[in-house]
Scaffold this active site. Structure first.
Site, short mmCIF file in Angstrom:
data_model
loop_
_atom_site.label_atom_id
_atom_site.label_comp_id
_atom_site.label_asym_id
_atom_site.label_seq_id
_atom_site.Cartn_x
_atom_site.Cartn_y
_atom_site.Cartn_z
N GLY A 46 -27.07 -17.11 -9.55
CA GLY A 46 -26.95 -17.08 -8.48
C GLY A 46 -25.27 -17.47 -8.23
N SER A 47 -25.01 -18.29 -7.26
CA SER A 47 -23.47 -18.36 -6.68
C SER A 47 -22.97 -19.35 -6.96
CB SER A 47 -23.64 -19.24 -5.28
OG SER A 47 -24.55 -19.98 -4.89
N ALA A 104 -29.95 -25.16 -9.74
CA ALA A 104 -31.01 -25.51 -9.42
C ALA A 104 -31.46 -25.01 -7.94
CB ALA A 104 -31.28 -26.21 -9.61
N LYS A 115 -36.58 -23.56 -8.97
CA LYS A 115 -35.91 -22.82 -9.19
C LYS A 115 -36.59 -21.34 -8.87
CE LYS A 115 -33.02 -21.96 -13.40
NZ LYS A 115 -32.29 -22.29 -12.99
N GLY A 116 -35.63 -20.28 -8.53
CA GLY A 116 -36.63 -18.80 -8.00
C GLY A 116 -35.98 -18.70 -7.19
N GLU A 124 -34.79 -16.62 -16.64
CA GLU A 124 -34.47 -18.19 -16.80
C GLU A 124 -35.27 -18.90 -17.16
OE1 GLU A 124 -31.84 -18.04 -12.13
OE2 GLU A 124 -33.97 -18.96 -12.28
C1 ABF Z 1 -30.90 -19.90 -9.18
O1 ABF Z 1 -30.03 -19.46 -8.51
C2 ABF Z 1 -31.69 -20.38 -9.28
O2 ABF Z 1 -32.69 -20.73 -9.88
C3 ABF Z 1 -31.63 -20.51 -7.80
O3 ABF Z 1 -32.81 -20.28 -6.87
C4 ABF Z 1 -30.08 -20.70 -7.33
C5 ABF Z 1 -29.08 -21.53 -7.31
O4 ABF Z 1 -28.82 -20.68 -6.15
P1 ABF Z 1 -27.19 -21.65 -5.83
O5 ABF Z 1 -26.61 -21.57 -6.81
O6 ABF Z 1 -26.26 -19.93 -5.58
O7 ABF Z 1 -27.45 -22.40 -4.81
O8 ABF Z 1 -29.97 -20.72 -10.51
#
Ligand code: ABF
Length: 251
Positions: A46-47, A104, A115-116, A124
């Site tokens: 994720g970002s 998350a 998450k997810g 994860e």
């Molecule tokens: C992952 O990235 C996840 O489980 C969650 O879905 C997502 C969070 O996204 P971001 O960091 O891009 O906001 O950690």
């Protein structure tokens, strides 16, 4: 549960307006301060987690960290880690992980997570379930009063076989919470495929689903469900970056 708050602005100076991505980076860099040479690390997806993986790669390159082994939680993170020269392994070879850092979608007041929404929840959950310490990193927009409270979906990974049957079972399970189950599509309008070749059914809940452990058990009892995106009692620390500073919440 204990919480520690750290300010981002020097006293008496005007508040700094930061973008959401800058807040994610601040949370990620703070989490990487927990990393020590010789650790086996769960590398999130994720970002937000991307900033942490970049930082670990940078510290390795500078020789400030040594002998790190990363266990990636997705193919995307695996590619990122390889490009940064982070040595990788897997759960078969390293069934116990010292520390995982990951983002998350939602964090409730008890540090339970959704998450997810990025689609990587199964890997994860496997990696973060094998950790001695799981540091979750978020910007303050991820804080909710109850899981599902953001109005966004609770993701469920399901096998493609008769996914509609499984989606109906899931929707019926939470009928009283006004649940709507939708198959996630990719940008081409095709079913989104996880790294494991499965589909994602997103559950939109209008109300609090109540006892989370009961909900978790009920979801996992449905044949066709592989895993869900509730991470209950798994995060040992949550680092929240907001306009007023960083808050570190420990279990
Ligand atoms: C992952 O990235 C996840 O489980 C969650 O879905 C997502 C969070 O996204 P971001 O960091 O891009 O906001 O950690």
């Amino acid at each position: 549960m204990e919480a520690l708050s750290l300010s981002l602005s020097p006293p008496m100076s005007p508040p700094v307006i930061l973008t959401q991505d800058e807040l994610k980076k601040i949370a990620a860099y703070k989490a990487v301060e927990f990393v020590e040479s010789g650790m086996v690390l769960g590398l999130g997806t994720g970002s937000t987690a991307k900033h942490a993986v970049d930082r670990i790669g940078e510290l390795l390159c500078q020789g400030k960290l040594n002998n790190i082994i990363g266990i990636p939680t997705s193919k995307k993170t695996q590619e990122q880690a390889i490009s940064l020269g982070i040595p990788l392994s897997d759960l078969d070879s390293h069934p116990t992980i010292d520390l995982a850092i990951d983002g998350a979608d939602e964090v409730d007041p008890h540090l339970n997570l959704v998450k997810g929404r990025g689609g990587s929840l199964l890997r994860e959950k496997m990696v973060e379930g094998a950790c001695k310490k799981f540091v979750c990193i978020v910007d303050e927009s991820k804080l909710v009063k109850y899981l599902g409270g953001s109005g966004l979906a609770l993701p469920i990974e399901v096998v493609p076989f008769c996914w509609n049957f499984t989606a109906n079972k899931l929707q019926n399970l939470f009928r009283d919470s006004g649940c709507v189950a939708k198959l996630r599509n990719d940008c081409k309008g095709e079913p989104f495929l996880t790294d494991n070749g499965n589909y994602i059914v997103d559950l939109y809940l209008k109300e609090d689903i109540g006892d989370l452990q009961v909900a978790s058990d009920s979801i996992l009892r449905i044949a066709g469900v592989v895993e869900h995106g509730m991470f209950l009692d798994m995060a040992t620390t949550v680092i929240v970056a907001g306009e007023l500073g960083i808050t570190i919440k420990n279990k």
